[in-house]
Write an enzyme that holds these catalytic residues in place. Structure first.
Site, short mmCIF file in Angstrom:
data_model
loop_
_atom_site.label_atom_id
_atom_site.label_comp_id
_atom_site.label_asym_id
_atom_site.label_seq_id
_atom_site.Cartn_x
_atom_site.Cartn_y
_atom_site.Cartn_z
N THR A 103 0.82 -1.20 0.00
CA THR A 103 0.00 0.00 0.00
C THR A 103 0.86 1.26 0.00
O THR A 103 2.02 1.25 0.41
CB THR A 103 -0.90 0.05 1.24
N HIS A 104 0.25 2.34 -0.47
CA HIS A 104 0.74 3.71 -0.26
C HIS A 104 -0.46 4.45 0.33
O HIS A 104 -1.22 5.10 -0.39
CB HIS A 104 1.14 4.37 -1.58
N LYS B 242 8.79 4.23 2.73
CA LYS B 242 10.11 4.76 2.37
C LYS B 242 10.58 5.84 3.35
O LYS B 242 10.88 6.97 2.97
CB LYS B 242 10.12 5.30 0.94
#
Length: 267
Positions: A60-61, A93
């Site tokens: 997911t983002h 990230k």
């Protein structure tokens, strides 16, 4: 690269997260991770339900979602993960100092450490990023968590190469339990030093070669033969009118057959 089976590696791995994922991959016969960059929770959950039978991991983002909510996004997603037997990877990230990433991982709107089995981080700020995330994971959840370090990227012109990649690999050696592997395009070694890192590779496609925005696609056979353990596929599963059920089955089959060839087995 590792020529051992996922089942063999699961039995010997230091990380409970890696053990769970490798065992799941072996049992379910899939090394496919679906990357779902969509804007609504409804679409995310719809695709997760359709692709769930074909995948070992869902990426997911969540900061893309316009309607993110723990109750209406995360909890239904966790229910689908249990229903279809896949794990969840939030592609956050992280790239800041230890204390900042600790707060980003555990707090705010998303509270990622509470629900994502796996997340990832850049090494640019140094080993404090690993320590900060590990501390947050321990405080936020009773469930084990795993971290992938970004060693290489699939985008054209990426600076994650050469000495930078080598430095990230050395950084990963500082934590054998929390760091489970890398986002990379190839095997990162480590076995001689007792590490069994999982390699997860984005930019995998059976049809397209690029997207006009810097993404470069490699085939399933190319990446798996170079050491990839988990193939990450996004738009190839559902974009341009593609049927996610058909494409999920297609990529799953391609990934599994490439893995069997690597370890010297046949389907």
């Amino acid at each position: 690269m590792s020529t051992k089976s996922y089942a063999e590696r699961a039995k010997a791995h230091n990380s409970p997260v890696a053990r769970k994922l490798l065992a799941l991959m072996h049992e379910k016969k899939t090394n496919l991770c679906a990357s779902l960059d969509v804007r609504t929770s409804r679409k995310l959950l719809e695709l997760a339900d359709t692709l769930g039978p074909h995948i070992c991991l869902l990426k997911t983002h969540v900061d893309i979602l316009t309607d993110f909510d723990i109750e209406t996004t995360v909890k239904p997603l966790q229910q689908l993960a249990a229903k279809h037997n896949f794990m969840i990877f939030e592609d956050r990230k992280f790239a800041d100092i230890g204390n900042t990433v600790k707060l980003q991982y555990s707090s705010g709107v998303y509270r990622i450490a509470e629900w994502a089995d796996i997340t990832n981080a850049h090494g640019v700020t140094g080993p404090g990023v690993i320590a900060g995330l590990k501390e947050a994971a321990k405080l936020a959840s009773q469930e084990p968590r795993g971290l992938l370090m970004l060693a290489e990227l699939s985008s054209q012109g990426s600076l994650a190469r050469g000495d930078y990649t080598a430095g990230v690999v050395e950084m990963a050696k500082l934590d054998k339990d929390f760091v489970i592997g890398f986002i990379a395009q190839r095997d990162m070694g480590g076995r001689a030093d007792g590490f069994d890192w999982l390699i997860m590779t984005p930019g995998v496609g059976l049809d397209d070669k690029g997207d006009g925005l810097g993404q470069q696609y490699r085939t399933v056979d190319e990446v798996v033969s170079d050491g990839t353990d988990v193939i990450i596929v996004g738009r190839g599963l559902f974009d341009k009118g593609r049927d996610p059920n058909v494409e999920g089955a297609r990529y799953r089959k391609a990934g599994w057959e490439a893995y069997l060839r690597r370890i010297g087995e046949t389907s």
